[in-house]
Design an enzyme around this catalytic site. Structure first.
Site, PDB file in Angstrom:
ATOM      1  N   HIS A 129       0.857  -1.277   0.050  1.00 34.02           N
ATOM      2  CA  HIS A 129       0.083   0.077   0.115  1.00 34.02           C
ATOM      3  C   HIS A 129       0.730   1.239  -0.099  1.00 34.02           C
ATOM      4  O   HIS A 129       2.098   1.037   0.519  1.00 34.02           O
ATOM      5  CB  HIS A 129      -0.806  -0.064   1.423  1.00 34.02           C
ATOM      6  CG  HIS A 129      -0.229  -0.160   2.573  1.00 34.02           C
ATOM      7  ND1 HIS A 129       0.419  -1.110   3.029  1.00 34.02           N
ATOM      8  CD2 HIS A 129       0.048   0.989   3.297  1.00 34.02           C
ATOM      9  CE1 HIS A 129       0.923  -0.888   4.276  1.00 34.02           C
ATOM     10  NE2 HIS A 129       0.721   0.527   4.538  1.00 34.02           N
TER      11      HIS A 129
ATOM     12  N   CYS B 271       1.757   3.699  12.065  1.00 34.40           N
ATOM     13  CA  CYS B 271       2.782   3.324  10.891  1.00 34.40           C
ATOM     14  C   CYS B 271       2.855   4.451  10.309  1.00 34.40           C
ATOM     15  O   CYS B 271       2.332   5.535  10.071  1.00 34.40           O
ATOM     16  CB  CYS B 271       2.278   2.191  10.436  1.00 34.40           C
ATOM     17  SG  CYS B 271       0.796   2.401   9.414  1.00 34.40           S
TER      18      CYS B 271
END
Length: 666
Positions: free
Chosen positions: A65, A179
């Site tokens: 991603h 993250c």
């Protein structure tokens, strides 16, 4: 979620054998659906994100991603592989692959939906349904949440809510997950920790600090907690809220893959009464992607690099501002301007020399902060705000005892270590409020001052003097070898730790310039210009070896290289590191060696070709840059051309070959 995935974005028979091929296959579906505008540009962004940290998760899941300017709308593509594809998970290949594409400015609603999907991926019944589906439309509907799903077995409390407790209050843990992209791992770690808590009979409440924003945990929930878990790859926001609690500090993937171990470790720390030295205020320094600012599980070398880079990153603006002001003063008033009277006592508005003296003295004032700022923010990187005062004091003393740049490094590390040691001493609750603003700065400054004045300052000053004498005495092969080493360091990671170490070594010498230190500065800047210039030239002379996006980046790299912005070559290195990095390192080594051999000097810490008038032997300096650029360009073209030749399929006998392009471009 109907706008994120359709049947056309589902491939139930994904035949790709590698993660790159899988990403390309799914991305091609996004292009066909008009969700991605530039296939190669988008895949380069996916690869850059993958390089930060593998996206494979235990349980057979891969979630490549990224955010990308080449994405026109938030999109999700799903592929199912019969043989499995290696995405770096500890338990083996992934058979369920989700390619998540988010625009650079994705809105919170879409990111919230994507985070919801990430949480559902931790539900084994949901993934089992995906493995059993035999129709793309049905699978797309399941992912969109339009098909009825089994009741979730691992609900996650919203931030600030605590799960109900029985008569016997359970062990309570609060967690923070985050993250770099803030789309997937953040929410998977939250779900995984919550599920493990339910299995262990532990109450886990999670604050997800993702791209969709974050809601702070209720202070009452934090107050009741018995321990804290941080599973993060970016800095935890408002860390001071969690002080006074046992803390487990790890990277986000640990929160996904081994939540039960983290919970057990948190319980053990609570039983021992081990209180973490969480800073009293502020967010603290930035951390890298290694797991937070000094994550407990990080290797010492990783933590040390983070501390040093914190100091260097705060020092660089002082270097740029002060150095360029000084360089400009030399251009206007000549090198003798350093002997001018103080402009506070003598300044004539109509005299150019007065303006040159003004610039020189402002720049010199900025340069006077280099060593204290370096020391202060190394300490800050280690122990946050309480370490700033002893760090700055230690750096100032390093200048007083002539310990210079090396003394600043040591002073910063000493200050951080002393503050960390003080923070580990248990104190009564009534004293905690004054510890960071009075007690810690007072004690730590006294200890660091003693060490710098009496113990380590003079030996470091002697070492600094020896280093200065060595630089001044460099000539012949010794100078060339140093130029090669500095050139290799500048070009290896292009703005990373090695690059910054070489640059910091060079600018440290400008605080007290000598002939040797000026040669080092010249070699460092020349070598740092090579990678973007080489890639710009390569994309010009052999366009067919590069993608459309790379050719566009190549045009920008001309300006970046000429301005000494080495990071302009990073997109090329991320897309093809095995060919690009060795090539530019060779070119940088040639340039560094020639600059030292030609005895070029430089008084400005930055500026590229725009400060050529301030360079000693300017023609030879430009010749060194040109030579290194040509070497790097030739190697890149050669290696990429050889790859195309190897990759090109041999035409079958009698087959007609149409077109001129036989090889393939990666």
């Amino acid at each position: 979620m109907s706008e994120l995935i359709t049947a056309e974005l589902v491939d139930l028979d994904l035949s790709a054998a590698t993660k790159d091929a899988a990403a390309r296959s799914l991305a091609e579906r996004m292009v066909a659906a008009h969700r991605v505008t530039d296939l190669d540009g988008f895949l380069a962004d996916v690869a850059a994100r993958e390089a930060q940290m593998p996206t494979g998760l235990d349980g057979g899941i891969g979630i490549p991603h990224c955010r990308s300017e080449h994405v026109s709308a938030p999109t999700l593509a799903f592929g199912r592989s019969a043989s499995g594809i290696d995405f770096g998970a500890a338990d083996g290949p992934a058979d369920l692959i989700f390619l998540i594409a988010a625009p650079a400015g994705a809105d919170d609603d879409h990111l919230t939906i994507l985070s919801g999907l990430a949480r559902r991926l931790m539900d084994p019944e949901f993934t089992a349904a995906l493995r059993a589906g035999d129709d793309p439309g049905t699978v797309a509907a399941l992912i969109r949440g339009e098909e009825p799903e089994p009741e979730a077995t691992t609900p996650i409390p919203a931030a600030g809510e605590a799960a109900p407790a029985g008569d016997d209050a359970p062990f309570r843990i609060i967690a923070v997950t985050s993250c770099p992209t803030g789309i997937a791992h953040t929410y998977m770690a939250a779900e995984s920790l919550t599920a493990a808590g339910l299995a262990e009979g532990v109450e886990v409440t999670v604050e997800t600090q993702g791209s969709a924003g974050f809601s702070k945990l209720d202070p009452a929930v934090i107050a009741r907690a018995d321990a804290v878990i941080w599973a993060h790859d970016v800095e935890v926001r408002e860390k001071a809220r969690f002080r006074g609690k046992p803390l487990v500090d790890v990277g986000v993937k640990a929160g996904i893959n081994r939540p039960a171990e983290l919970i057990a470790e948190a319980r053990r720390k609570a039983e021992r009464g081990e209180i973490a030295a969480v800073p009293q205020g502020g967010d603290g320094p930035e951390s890298g992607a290694d797991g937070g600012s000094g994550a407990e599980g990080a290797h010492f070398g990783v933590r040390l690099r983070t501390y040093l880079m914190s100091g260097v990153s705060y020092m660089v603006p002082f270097v740029a501002a002060g150095g360029l002001l000084i360089a400009l003063s030399f251009a206007i008033g000549g090198y003798e301007i350093v002997d001018a009277k103080s402009v506070a006592d003598h300044f004539v508005w109509g005299q150019l020399d007065s303006w040159a003296a003004l610039l020189n003295q402002i720049g010199s004032a900025a340069f006077g902060f280099l060593v204290p700022v370096l020391a202060g923010y190394i300490a800050y990187g280690m122990a946050d705000r309480p370490a700033l005062v002893p760090g700055f004091v230690g750096g100032a003393i390093a200048l007083t005892v002539d310990a210079g740049f090396l003394g600043g490094l040591v002073a910063g590390l000493l200050a951080g270590a002393v503050v960390m040691a003080i923070q580990r001493v248990p104190v009564h609750a009534t004293l905690r409020g004054i510890m960071p603003v009075l007690v810690i700065p007072l004690i730590a400054s006294a200890v660091v001052g003693f060490l710098m004045f009496i113990v380590v300052g003079k030996p470091i000053a002697a070492l600094q003097s020896a280093l200065t004498d060595w630089l001044n005495g460099l000539s012949g092969s010794n100078a060339v070898i140093l130029g090669v080493v500095l050139g290799l360091m500048m070009c290896f990671d292009m703005g990373g730790p090695l690059n910054k170490v070489a640059y910091a070594f060079a600018v440290g010498g400008l605080a007290d310039p000598t002939d040797g230190s000026l040669k080092v500065m010249a070699a460092v800047m020349a070598a740092g210009m090579v990678p973007p210039l080489a890639m710009a030239l390569a994309t010009t002379v052999r366009k067919k070896l590069f993608t459309k996006t790379e050719r566009e980046n190549g045009r920008a790299a001309w300006v970046l290289g000429a301005s000494f912005i080495t990071e302009g070559a990073i997109p090329f290195a991320a897309a093809d590191p095995l060919r690009v990095i060795p090539s530019v390192m060779a070119g940088g080594a040639v340039t560094g060696a020639l600059s030292m051999a030609f005895e070029c000097t430089l008084r400005a810490p930055h500026g590229g070709i725009f400060v050529v008038p301030l360079i000693g032997e300017p023609f030879l300096y430009l010749l060194a840059i040109a030579a290194g650029t040509l070497v790097a360009t030739a190697l890149v073209v050669l290696l990429k051309g050889a790859r195309r030749t190897v990759a090109a399929p041999a035409p079958e006998a009698g087959a007609e070959v149409t077109g001129s392009r036989v090889g393939v471009s990666a």
